[in-house]
Design an enzyme around this catalytic site. Sequence first.
Site, PDB file in Angstrom:
ATOM      1  CE1 TYR B 156       2.371  10.208  -5.488  1.00 37.92           C
ATOM      2  CE2 TYR B 156       4.057   9.542  -3.204  1.00 37.92           C
ATOM      3  CZ  TYR B 156       2.799   8.949  -4.061  1.00 37.92           C
ATOM      4  OH  TYR B 156       1.965   8.274  -3.294  1.00 37.92           O
ATOM      5  CD1 TRP B 158      -0.377  11.462  -0.531  1.00 36.01           C
ATOM      6  CD2 TRP B 158      -2.161  12.093   0.120  1.00 36.01           C
ATOM      7  NE1 TRP B 158      -1.324  10.525  -0.981  1.00 36.01           N
ATOM      8  CE2 TRP B 158      -2.333  11.130  -0.250  1.00 36.01           C
ATOM      9  CE3 TRP B 158      -4.081  12.598   1.088  1.00 36.01           C
ATOM     10  CZ2 TRP B 158      -4.150  10.003  -0.341  1.00 36.01           C
ATOM     11  CZ3 TRP B 158      -4.894  12.144   0.288  1.00 36.01           C
ATOM     12  CH2 TRP B 158      -5.423  10.631   0.059  1.00 36.01           C
TER      13      TRP B 158
END
Lengths: 219, 823
Positions: B156, B158
């Site tokens: 996980y 950005w």
Amino acid sequence: MEQAIDTRPGTLTAPERAAVYDWLAGIFAREMSPQAIETYRGNNGRTFLNQMASHPPLVPLTDHLHRITAGRESPESLSMELSVRFASLFLGAGGKRSAPPYESVYSNDSNLLYQKQTAQTQAALSAFGLSVSDLFPEPPDHISVQLAFMAHLARRAEQAASSRHLQEEYEVQRVFLATRLLSWIEKFLDHCVNADPDGFYTTAAVSMVTFVKDDAAHL
Amino acid sequence: MPKGSTRFAQNDVSRRTFLSSTAAAGVLATLAPSLLTASAARAAVADGEVFSASHWGAFTATVQDGQWTKITPWEKDPHPSHQLEGVLDSVYSPTRIKYPMVRRAYLENGPGSSNETRGQDDFVRVSWDQALELVVKELKRVEETYGPTGTYAGSYGWKSPGKLHNCQNLLRRMMNIKGNFVNSAGDYSTGASQVIMPHVMGTLEVYEQQTTWPVVAEHTELFVIWGADPMVTNQIGWIIPDHGAYPGMQAYKDTGKPVICIDPVRTESCDFFDAEWIAPKPQTDVAMMLGIAHTLYEEKLHDADFLDEYTFGFDKFLPYLIGESDGVPKTAEWAAEICSVPADKIKELARLFASKRTMLSSGWSLQRQHHGEQRHWMLVTLACMLGQIGLPGGGFGLSYHYSSGGSPGASGPVLSGITDGGKAVDGAAWLTESGAATIPLARVVDMLEGPGSDFNFNGKTQKYPDVKMVYWVGGNPFAHHQDRNRMVKAWQKLETVVVHDFQWTATARFADIVLPATTSYERNDIEQYGDYSLKAIIGMKKIVDPLFEARSDFDIFTDISARLGNERAFTEGKTELDWIKGFYEGAEKQASAKNTEMPDFDAFWDKGYVEFPVTEEGRTYVRYADFREDPLLEPLGTPSGLIEIYSNNIEKMGYDDCPPHPTWMEPVERLDGPNAKFPLHVTTSHPRGRLHSQLNGTVLRKTYTVADREPCLINTDDAAARGIADGDIVRIFNDRGQLLSGATVTDAIRPGVIRVCEGGWYDPVEPGTDGSLDAYGDVNNVTVDIGTSSLAQANCGHTAIADVEKFTGEVPAVKVFSTPANA
């Protein structure tokens, strides 16, 4: 005096200068392989080192090489030790202090790669129809590219047809040394000393800096 | 001089014979590879200008001599972010991962070797071939030895925008085609809200279009910002931000209508709007909201008709509110005792909210706290009592601070993207349940520590798998996860950690195999502009060739898939540009069905973008207007079709830490809470000068560091009591960890609270040592790593109390950025 060194006051012939530049370029270009260590340990390698050691600026480096290759450590193990230091100093691995081998890093407040010095070195290469080999995916202002380019210039000078041409060739070398290598290699050396005071690559950087300065003084 | 020198110096080699022997020349040929070739420079992108885009906006890149020299915001961007400068900087950072690297002990001794020294070990370069063989061998070994739950690929973070180079999907695509793996659900931003809101509103709420800013400017009479700083956080977008919130906020400001900011910090937004600043004690918002709700009820200011027609369960909540069920009426006076906002102010807010068209906007910090589910549930309940949901400019909004929620929308098509290749599952994509097992992603350390143990999650009880290998791409869990020291220890359990990134993040430093990925500026992609407005499609063109030996995640996973015999399934026989063209042509088909013209792909790619006009419907959108108009024909996706103030489904789960209606519960620790061991709350806001941990390693740091460290806001009185002056290096500490920080002494933060923004790169003075001092300022050294509750199991990144002192020891250098200036 032989013809080739007639017109300059230095102590090395053009092929010798080229050989030293090439050798130093190779040291900073890649980690030392187990095969390279075997080579240094062999008879030809010993002869090579002894010959290099006849030029005083190179003595710290040849001494260090002699010392680390004299032991019984396996070539693989020694190669690993040197590779770890190489990665930490030059490849940006880990949080330890490093010595990025690029002119751009030392010549700009930003400390970034790929600044105008990269393009300027590329321009110098292009003027002689050269570029960095695809097998060496590094920017042109990498220390090894600049050293290899000096080797190239030294070999060219050997081919000079006349004394006047030779002077012109030397001028090209003087300008390249002054604007490129000499502008940053001492800062690079400082970083090596800070990061790894007793390490092989710091010794190599000491010899490299001494050699380049000595060579420039004799041009 | 070492001994050998004497011998060498005495060696009888004359100048004349220096390198004269053929043998020596032969040696040189083996030692010095040819670095130069007699040819033109490597094929580089042409000089000129390239249009491309990022999380920080669309921009034009100037390329000169094959190098990216300048970044200029798109002229159509109404409010370019100053962070763009850091984007260019990041590409040419000396901390780029240049070659495939393997941790030395791992390379020498194999998986599971010297795990305790992860994070402090040396790395060595290997060839791509060797690196990928190691990865493939290990994927196979772990699957054969431990089964499909041996590998965690719930990576996980950005990742870069772009519909093709979505590294998380690419990783799971490779894993799905290969076999199975442990996946993750949720995210660190909205982990609690995105699980509770579907029970309450029938939608995620946090990632949805808001009543637009033009409507707010026209109709809203009071704009409340509860725990958010939209001026700061709207700089970034999950895709390509259109920054539409900025003209929106300006338009509201220009009307002169009031704004109230409820926040422990007087934020940039508070200053921008010249807003009233109310600073309750952190984590007490539910109590404060209950106090407002109680006042509304007591003074009959609540909208009984709205509650009756549009909501379910107010009657079951009311006994709690007025104290019939637990003997504690949630009066303004009761709330004031907890939140420190005076009871009169709480009552005044209730009357003010009820007297005006009020928009209750809230950020996500409130729900990244212990019992975070309750915050937005109570906010929605408050909005229901005010009865303005579905009216222009009234109600609540959970995304005004994010990716320009409320930016008026266009009617353009939606681009598809590369899929993770997993089987479709019911439910929202963000709660993916593909994979052999799925964990709520913030529980990754619980999983590592307790394989086989039970965990609750949104009504189900499952067992944590026994994971032996972690594969992480385009994310930095050593920044975003809480309780760093606990995490470092848990990571030691893993036999193999593989990371793709372009910079030496802390996560890369704690890995075994590190593969150099390109930045998104060294590959082609396609993405939409405006997370909510979808105003354009932009070609994210390659600006420069991949640096060093970096390869795109697509190429890396293609190569791995090929080694597993799955190349065709992975690529479907398509190249980078084939995929991009395919996504575009899919959008063209949708557009054509709506009678919208789009240029053909070549014309689009040449121009760089295609725009879609904002529609009248998009400009005047009012969230929940349809539902308000006809709740029977437009029911919500909840069991009752109404807004659920009481949830029978949650009641059935029987969680004592998530009751079936909004409830005030003491968090595990808080400022002045029962048995509080430390005197200060640590708030961990999103930073102004970076995107979480992204761009921390760039020139932008100069815009915010104090004494070369991550800044710490501290109230003037708290600083004076500790002898701390502005600019001092301070040590922040609690039982979980410690970090250094640079003090900014200010009255723009309430007493009893300090702020260190999240995302500072973890820089342990003694890597791998439990409790090591962090030299730079990763605030997650002191945060608590527990789930918000059994319901969402989200992170509690805003739950931390600690103390701070002036640092008087020998100041350790900041090393994590490896900037030569520090050496």
